[in-house]
Design a protein around this motif. Sequence first.
Motif, PDB file in Angstrom:
ATOM      1  N   THR A   1       0.640  -1.308   0.007  1.00 35.59           N
ATOM      2  CA  THR A   1       0.063   0.085  -0.013  1.00 35.59           C
ATOM      3  C   THR A   1       0.855   1.449  -0.046  1.00 35.59           C
ATOM      4  OG1 THR A   1      -0.097   0.321   2.452  1.00 35.59           O
ATOM      5  CG2 THR A   1      -1.634  -1.110   1.212  1.00 35.59           C
ATOM      6  N   PRO A   2       0.263   2.411  -0.296  1.00 34.82           N
ATOM      7  CA  PRO A   2       0.925   3.482  -0.435  1.00 34.82           C
ATOM      8  C   PRO A   2       1.776   3.949   1.079  1.00 34.82           C
ATOM      9  CG  PRO A   2      -0.954   3.876  -1.775  1.00 34.82           C
ATOM     10  CD  PRO A   2      -1.151   2.613  -1.053  1.00 34.82           C
ATOM     11  N   GLU A   3       0.622   3.574   2.093  1.00 35.60           N
ATOM     12  CA  GLU A   3       1.129   3.946   3.323  1.00 35.60           C
ATOM     13  C   GLU A   3       2.389   3.047   3.851  1.00 35.60           C
ATOM     14  OE1 GLU A   3      -1.911   2.827   2.707  1.00 35.60           O
ATOM     15  OE2 GLU A   3      -2.881   5.105   2.698  1.00 35.60           O
ATOM     16  N   GLU A   4       2.299   1.728   3.302  1.00 36.86           N
ATOM     17  CA  GLU A   4       3.422   0.826   3.807  1.00 36.86           C
ATOM     18  C   GLU A   4       4.541   1.370   2.880  1.00 36.86           C
ATOM     19  OE1 GLU A   4       1.455  -3.593   4.540  1.00 36.86           O
ATOM     20  OE2 GLU A   4       1.334  -2.461   2.335  1.00 36.86           O
ATOM     21  N   ARG A   5       4.631   1.649   1.722  1.00 35.49           N
ATOM     22  CA  ARG A   5       5.725   2.566   1.074  1.00 35.49           C
ATOM     23  C   ARG A   5       6.300   3.424   1.598  1.00 35.49           C
ATOM     24  NH1 ARG A   5       4.104   2.140  -5.461  1.00 35.49           N
ATOM     25  NH2 ARG A   5       3.405   0.044  -5.336  1.00 35.49           N
ATOM     26  N   GLU A   6       5.570   4.455   2.107  1.00 32.02           N
ATOM     27  CA  GLU A   6       5.771   5.628   2.881  1.00 32.02           C
ATOM     28  C   GLU A   6       6.701   5.088   4.160  1.00 32.02           C
ATOM     29  OE1 GLU A   6       6.934   9.529   3.435  1.00 32.02           O
ATOM     30  OE2 GLU A   6       6.040   8.653   1.811  1.00 32.02           O
ATOM     31  N   ILE A   7       6.274   4.018   5.036  1.00 32.41           N
ATOM     32  CA  ILE A   7       6.784   3.631   6.145  1.00 32.41           C
ATOM     33  C   ILE A   7       8.198   3.148   5.945  1.00 32.41           C
ATOM     34  CG2 ILE A   7       6.756   1.962   7.904  1.00 32.41           C
ATOM     35  CD1 ILE A   7       3.680   2.393   7.934  1.00 32.41           C
ATOM     36  N   ALA A   8       8.325   2.450   4.719  1.00 33.16           N
ATOM     37  CA  ALA A   8       9.508   1.707   4.407  1.00 33.16           C
ATOM     38  C   ALA A   8      10.548   2.664   3.850  1.00 33.16           C
ATOM     39  CB  ALA A   8       9.506   0.659   3.260  1.00 33.16           C
ATOM     40  N   ILE A   9      10.094   3.619   3.163  1.00 36.10           N
ATOM     41  CA  ILE A   9      11.033   4.793   2.683  1.00 36.10           C
ATOM     42  C   ILE A   9      11.646   5.420   3.816  1.00 36.10           C
ATOM     43  CG2 ILE A   9      11.094   6.973   1.512  1.00 36.10           C
ATOM     44  CD1 ILE A   9       9.049   5.776  -0.334  1.00 36.10           C
ATOM     45  N   LYS A  10      10.568   5.949   4.879  1.00 30.31           N
ATOM     46  CA  LYS A  10      11.278   6.864   6.067  1.00 30.31           C
ATOM     47  C   LYS A  10      12.201   5.832   6.845  1.00 30.31           C
ATOM     48  CE  LYS A  10       7.422   9.606   6.645  1.00 30.31           C
ATOM     49  NZ  LYS A  10       6.021   9.924   7.629  1.00 30.31           N
ATOM     50  N   ALA A  11      12.010   4.458   7.140  1.00 25.15           N
ATOM     51  CA  ALA A  11      12.776   3.607   7.822  1.00 25.15           C
ATOM     52  C   ALA A  11      14.031   3.425   7.216  1.00 25.15           C
ATOM     53  CB  ALA A  11      12.162   2.237   8.098  1.00 25.15           C
ATOM     54  N   LEU A  12      14.110   3.237   5.632  1.00 26.23           N
ATOM     55  CA  LEU A  12      15.236   2.881   4.928  1.00 26.23           C
ATOM     56  C   LEU A  12      16.064   4.527   5.097  1.00 26.23           C
ATOM     57  CD1 LEU A  12      13.946   0.879   2.089  1.00 26.23           C
ATOM     58  CD2 LEU A  12      15.735   0.002   4.063  1.00 26.23           C
ATOM     59  N   SER A  13      15.439   5.510   5.004  1.00 26.49           N
ATOM     60  CA  SER A  13      16.111   6.871   4.799  1.00 26.49           C
ATOM     61  C   SER A  13      16.746   7.072   6.349  1.00 26.49           C
ATOM     62  CB  SER A  13      15.013   7.883   4.646  1.00 26.49           C
ATOM     63  OG  SER A  13      14.551   7.927   3.237  1.00 26.49           O
ATOM     64  N   ARG A  14      16.216   6.682   7.249  1.00 19.47           N
ATOM     65  CA  ARG A  14      16.786   6.834   8.554  1.00 19.47           C
ATOM     66  C   ARG A  14      18.104   5.970   8.829  1.00 19.47           C
ATOM     67  NH1 ARG A  14      14.402   8.127  13.417  1.00 19.47           N
ATOM     68  NH2 ARG A  14      13.613   9.893  12.492  1.00 19.47           N
ATOM     69  N   MET A  15      17.662   4.568   8.463  1.00 19.00           N
ATOM     70  CA  MET A  15      19.009   3.758   8.285  1.00 19.00           C
ATOM     71  C   MET A  15      20.357   4.413   7.531  1.00 19.00           C
ATOM     72  SD  MET A  15      17.107  -0.026   7.878  1.00 19.00           S
ATOM     73  CE  MET A  15      18.738  -0.913   7.980  1.00 19.00           C
ATOM     74  N   ARG A  16      19.734   4.998   6.166  1.00 21.25           N
ATOM     75  CA  ARG A  16      20.989   5.477   5.453  1.00 21.25           C
ATOM     76  C   ARG A  16      21.596   6.757   6.127  1.00 21.25           C
ATOM     77  NH1 ARG A  16      18.323   8.613   1.158  1.00 21.25           N
ATOM     78  NH2 ARG A  16      18.147  10.027   3.066  1.00 21.25           N
TER      79      ARG A  16
END
Length: 154
Positions: free
Chosen positions: A126-141
């Motif tokens: 879902t778009p919401e799941e995509r946004e959560i994944a993007i935020k988490a991966l961005s934070r990890m980076r």
Amino acid sequence: MKSNLGYKQQAPMGYLIHEVARLLKRRFEDQARVHGITLPQWRVLAQIALNEGITQVALAAATDTDPMTVSGVLDRLEKRGLIDRYADPTDSRAKLARLTPEGEQVFTTTRTVGFAMYEAALEGITPEEREIAIKALSRMRDNLIGQTAELEEI
């Protein structure tokens, strides 16, 4: 004492990031090969498309590759008529690169293939799941970039 847990169990997110990246790379390479291009060639073509007149040194930095490897990739792309290299008007030692019309066509085609593959990989998310994944991966980076800066200070 040696742990019986594998990487998959100890760091499931890291394992999945690696697996997804590996599979995306493999699928893109398979699709790009149909269009007569390799992943390193695609990466260089994309950087030239985004930064017309880019130098070899800047291409190497942008693709996280050494300048000699980039030089070989540029040679192959030029022989195929996908790029044109020309002298830098401000530095006679440097050459700049730009896409030819054929190079633009290959870039556009492979970019379309890449986007289609990316969307297929995201199917059912879902778009919401995509946004959560993007935020988490961005934070990890960002955390990893911060660690690099901290290590450089030591």
